[in-house]
Design a protein around this motif. Structure first.
Motif, PDB file in Angstrom:
ATOM      1  N   GLY A 171       0.798  -1.215   0.000  1.00 22.92           N
ATOM      2  CA  GLY A 171       0.000   0.000   0.000  1.00 22.92           C
ATOM      3  C   GLY A 171       0.831   1.265   0.000  1.00 22.92           C
ATOM      4  N   GLU A 172       0.142   2.380   0.179  1.00 22.15           N
ATOM      5  CA  GLU A 172       0.799   3.690   0.141  1.00 22.15           C
ATOM      6  C   GLU A 172       1.900   3.814   1.188  1.00 22.15           C
ATOM      7  OE1 GLU A 172      -0.400   8.312   1.155  1.00 22.15           O
ATOM      8  OE2 GLU A 172      -1.868   7.081   0.061  1.00 22.15           O
ATOM      9  N   ASP A 173       1.642   3.356   2.402  1.00 21.75           N
ATOM     10  CA  ASP A 173       2.656   3.463   3.449  1.00 21.75           C
ATOM     11  C   ASP A 173       3.922   2.701   3.081  1.00 21.75           C
ATOM     12  OD1 ASP A 173       0.952   5.027   4.947  1.00 21.75           O
ATOM     13  OD2 ASP A 173       0.327   3.404   6.290  1.00 21.75           O
ATOM     14  N   ASP A 174       3.781   1.552   2.437  1.00 14.15           N
ATOM     15  CA  ASP A 174       4.948   0.781   2.008  1.00 14.15           C
ATOM     16  C   ASP A 174       5.724   1.545   0.941  1.00 14.15           C
ATOM     17  OD1 ASP A 174       4.287  -1.561   3.591  1.00 14.15           O
ATOM     18  OD2 ASP A 174       2.691  -1.938   2.131  1.00 14.15           O
ATOM     19  N   ALA A 175       4.993   2.165  -0.001  1.00 12.08           N
ATOM     20  CA  ALA A 175       5.653   2.935  -1.052  1.00 12.08           C
ATOM     21  C   ALA A 175       6.376   4.138  -0.469  1.00 12.08           C
ATOM     22  CB  ALA A 175       4.626   3.376  -2.094  1.00 12.08           C
ATOM     23  N   VAL A 176       5.769   4.788   0.511  1.00 13.22           N
ATOM     24  CA  VAL A 176       6.407   5.932   1.159  1.00 13.22           C
ATOM     25  C   VAL A 176       7.676   5.501   1.883  1.00 13.22           C
ATOM     26  CG1 VAL A 176       6.134   7.569   3.074  1.00 13.22           C
ATOM     27  CG2 VAL A 176       4.346   7.357   1.344  1.00 13.22           C
ATOM     28  N   ALA A 177       7.616   4.378   2.583  1.00 15.46           N
ATOM     29  CA  ALA A 177       8.798   3.885   3.295  1.00 15.46           C
ATOM     30  C   ALA A 177       9.940   3.582   2.334  1.00 15.46           C
ATOM     31  CB  ALA A 177       8.434   2.632   4.092  1.00 15.46           C
ATOM     32  N   TYR A 178       9.612   2.968   1.192  1.00 14.03           N
ATOM     33  CA  TYR A 178      10.635   2.659   0.195  1.00 14.03           C
ATOM     34  C   TYR A 178      11.170   3.933  -0.455  1.00 14.03           C
ATOM     35  CZ  TYR A 178      12.484   1.168  -4.357  1.00 14.03           C
ATOM     36  OH  TYR A 178      13.265   0.998  -5.472  1.00 14.03           O
ATOM     37  N   ALA A 179      10.278   4.860  -0.781  1.00  7.38           N
ATOM     38  CA  ALA A 179      10.712   6.120  -1.391  1.00  7.38           C
ATOM     39  C   ALA A 179      11.673   6.862  -0.485  1.00  7.38           C
ATOM     40  CB  ALA A 179       9.488   6.987  -1.698  1.00  7.38           C
ATOM     41  N   THR A 180      11.436   6.781   0.832  1.00 16.63           N
ATOM     42  CA  THR A 180      12.323   7.442   1.779  1.00 16.63           C
ATOM     43  C   THR A 180      13.743   6.892   1.686  1.00 16.63           C
ATOM     44  OG1 THR A 180      10.447   7.798   3.266  1.00 16.63           O
ATOM     45  CG2 THR A 180      12.636   8.022   4.217  1.00 16.63           C
ATOM     46  N   LEU A 181      13.874   5.594   1.456  1.00 15.00           N
ATOM     47  CA  LEU A 181      15.199   4.990   1.282  1.00 15.00           C
ATOM     48  C   LEU A 181      15.884   5.520   0.028  1.00 15.00           C
ATOM     49  CD1 LEU A 181      14.342   1.250   2.121  1.00 15.00           C
ATOM     50  CD2 LEU A 181      15.418   2.937   3.637  1.00 15.00           C
ATOM     51  N   LEU A 182      15.131   5.604  -1.069  1.00 17.66           N
ATOM     52  CA  LEU A 182      15.707   6.091  -2.324  1.00 17.66           C
ATOM     53  C   LEU A 182      16.156   7.546  -2.196  1.00 17.66           C
ATOM     54  CD1 LEU A 182      13.261   4.675  -5.036  1.00 17.66           C
ATOM     55  CD2 LEU A 182      15.449   3.715  -4.300  1.00 17.66           C
ATOM     56  N   VAL A 183      15.314   8.364  -1.580  1.00 16.19           N
ATOM     57  CA  VAL A 183      15.637   9.778  -1.446  1.00 16.19           C
ATOM     58  C   VAL A 183      16.869   9.978  -0.563  1.00 16.19           C
ATOM     59  CG1 VAL A 183      14.813  11.962  -0.462  1.00 16.19           C
ATOM     60  CG2 VAL A 183      13.326  10.611  -1.955  1.00 16.19           C
ATOM     61  N   ALA A 184      16.948   9.228   0.522  1.00 17.16           N
ATOM     62  CA  ALA A 184      18.116   9.341   1.395  1.00 17.16           C
ATOM     63  C   ALA A 184      19.390   8.966   0.644  1.00 17.16           C
ATOM     64  CB  ALA A 184      17.936   8.452   2.626  1.00 17.16           C
ATOM     65  N   ARG A 185      19.308   7.917  -0.181  1.00 16.99           N
ATOM     66  CA  ARG A 185      20.481   7.492  -0.954  1.00 16.99           C
ATOM     67  C   ARG A 185      20.870   8.557  -1.975  1.00 16.99           C
ATOM     68  NH1 ARG A 185      24.584   6.523  -2.129  1.00 16.99           N
ATOM     69  NH2 ARG A 185      25.726   4.616  -2.665  1.00 16.99           N
ATOM     70  N   ALA A 186      19.868   9.154  -2.621  1.00 13.40           N
ATOM     71  CA  ALA A 186      20.147  10.206  -3.603  1.00 13.40           C
ATOM     72  C   ALA A 186      20.759  11.436  -2.938  1.00 13.40           C
ATOM     73  CB  ALA A 186      18.868  10.569  -4.342  1.00 13.40           C
ATOM     74  N   HIS A 187      20.206  11.845  -1.806  1.00 11.82           N
ATOM     75  CA  HIS A 187      20.751  12.993  -1.095  1.00 11.82           C
ATOM     76  C   HIS A 187      22.195  12.729  -0.672  1.00 11.82           C
ATOM     77  CE1 HIS A 187      16.584  14.815   0.117  1.00 11.82           C
ATOM     78  NE2 HIS A 187      16.958  15.176  -1.098  1.00 11.82           N
ATOM     79  N   ALA A 188      22.472  11.512  -0.249  1.00 12.79           N
ATOM     80  CA  ALA A 188      23.847  11.165   0.141  1.00 12.79           C
ATOM     81  C   ALA A 188      24.799  11.265  -1.032  1.00 12.79           C
ATOM     82  CB  ALA A 188      23.873   9.754   0.734  1.00 12.79           C
ATOM     83  N   ALA A 189      24.264  11.059  -2.247  1.00 10.70           N
ATOM     84  CA  ALA A 189      25.080  11.167  -3.457  1.00 10.70           C
ATOM     85  C   ALA A 189      25.136  12.598  -3.988  1.00 10.70           C
ATOM     86  CB  ALA A 189      24.526  10.238  -4.537  1.00 10.70           C
ATOM     87  N   GLY A 190      24.485  13.543  -3.289  1.00  9.36           N
ATOM     88  CA  GLY A 190      24.510  14.936  -3.696  1.00  9.36           C
ATOM     89  C   GLY A 190      23.453  15.311  -4.709  1.00  9.36           C
TER      90      GLY A 190
END
Length: 285
Positions: A171-190
């Motif tokens: 569901g939406e909460d699962d997608a949000v949790a996964y998106a948070t991982l992607l965004v954190a990884r992208a931010h770490a890469a600048g």
């Protein structure tokens, strides 16, 4: 990524372009929204300029249109030179032709990977558990780092709304949790990160996931533009498609330009073909 509607002919090519600049051949949101102020930039991350003219070149790299300073391209293409580059990554579904372990994919009752009905060569990642979300995000890390290494300054992860086509697998909460991982990884890469579509997410994309701006498809067509600008202010980059406009191009541009703030809007051919293709259309409002 909006599901393809099928070509209905390029009948709109002869539509009046008054009020737009050409460089080549109800709000739909949640009832309550935050003010139109984007989240502050993450340290080391550069946001695109508000209101900038842009181009969406997922169908193949082209010469940058006159006046455009933001260009989105697929992660398999190099960024355009001299502009702010957004790297397109199919973050929530498989890239066509790329094999993934079946235990990371949503599967049907007979054990086959679930196919996105709009994109028959793509399969949905199964985001129902933390372990799988972590595993998928880890496999996406090399693509994210590749965007940064190539010189892109931002990334958009497509098919955020895949939960709506998962047959209830997550569901939406699962997608949000996964998106948070992607965004954190992208931010770490600048890299800055763009929420892709999914107007009904409201402020969760900005406040929970950490998205910095939005890239949308057909927010005018579906009367959703305000749902994004109320969250991200002028940092909304919208693509409308010639085969499904709400009126003439000039009418579309007048409508989006009347919003305050207005999204940066372009009208493109649905296949987003390069400028060398006769079917190419590009109009900036």
């Amino acid at each position: 990524m909006r599901a393809p509607l099928g070509l209905v002919g390029l009948v709109v090519l002869g539509l009046a372009l008054a009020g737009c600049t050409s460089a080549g051949a109800g709000d739909g949101g949640p009832a309550e929204r935050a003010s139109a102020s984007a989240a502050p930039a993450v340290d080391g991350v550069e946001l695109p300029p508000e209101g900038a003219r842009f181009d969406y070149q997922l169908g193949g790299a082209s010469t940058v249109p006159d006046g455009a300073t933001v260009v989105a391209r697929d992660s398999t293409d190099d960024p355009a030179e001299g502009v702010y580059g957004i790297c397109y990554v199919n973050g929530f579904q498989t890239q066509p032709g790329v094999e993934w372990p079946t235990d990371l994919l949503v599967r049907t009752a007979d054990g086959e990977p679930l196919v996105d009905p709009g994109w028959p060569d793509e399969h949905l990642f199964d985001l129902s558990t933390e372990a799988v979300r972590q595993a998928v995000a880890e496999r996406q890390a090399s693509t994210i780092d590749g965007c940064a290494d190539s010189g892109y300054r931002a990334v958009e992860f497509d098919n955020l709304d895949s939960w709506t086509r998962s047959d209830g697998a997550f569901g939406e909460d699962d997608a949000v949790a996964y998106a948070t991982l992607l965004v954190a990884r992208a931010h770490a890469a600048g890299l800055a990160t763009a929420q892709k579509n999914t107007a009904d997410l409201g402020t969760r994309g900005r406040d929970e996931v950490g998205y910095d701006f939005a890239v949308t498809e057909e927010c005018d067509r579906y009367d959703e533009c305000a749902a994004y600008t109320d969250v991200y202010g002028g940092l909304v980059f919208d693509v409308e498609y010639t085969d499904d406009l709400r009126g003439a191009v000039a009418t579309v541009c007048a409508r989006v330009d009347a919003l305050d703030p207005a999204p940066s809007t372009i009208v493109r051919d649905r296949d987003l073909v390069p400028a060398t293709d006769p079917a190419h259309v590009y109009t900036a409002c």
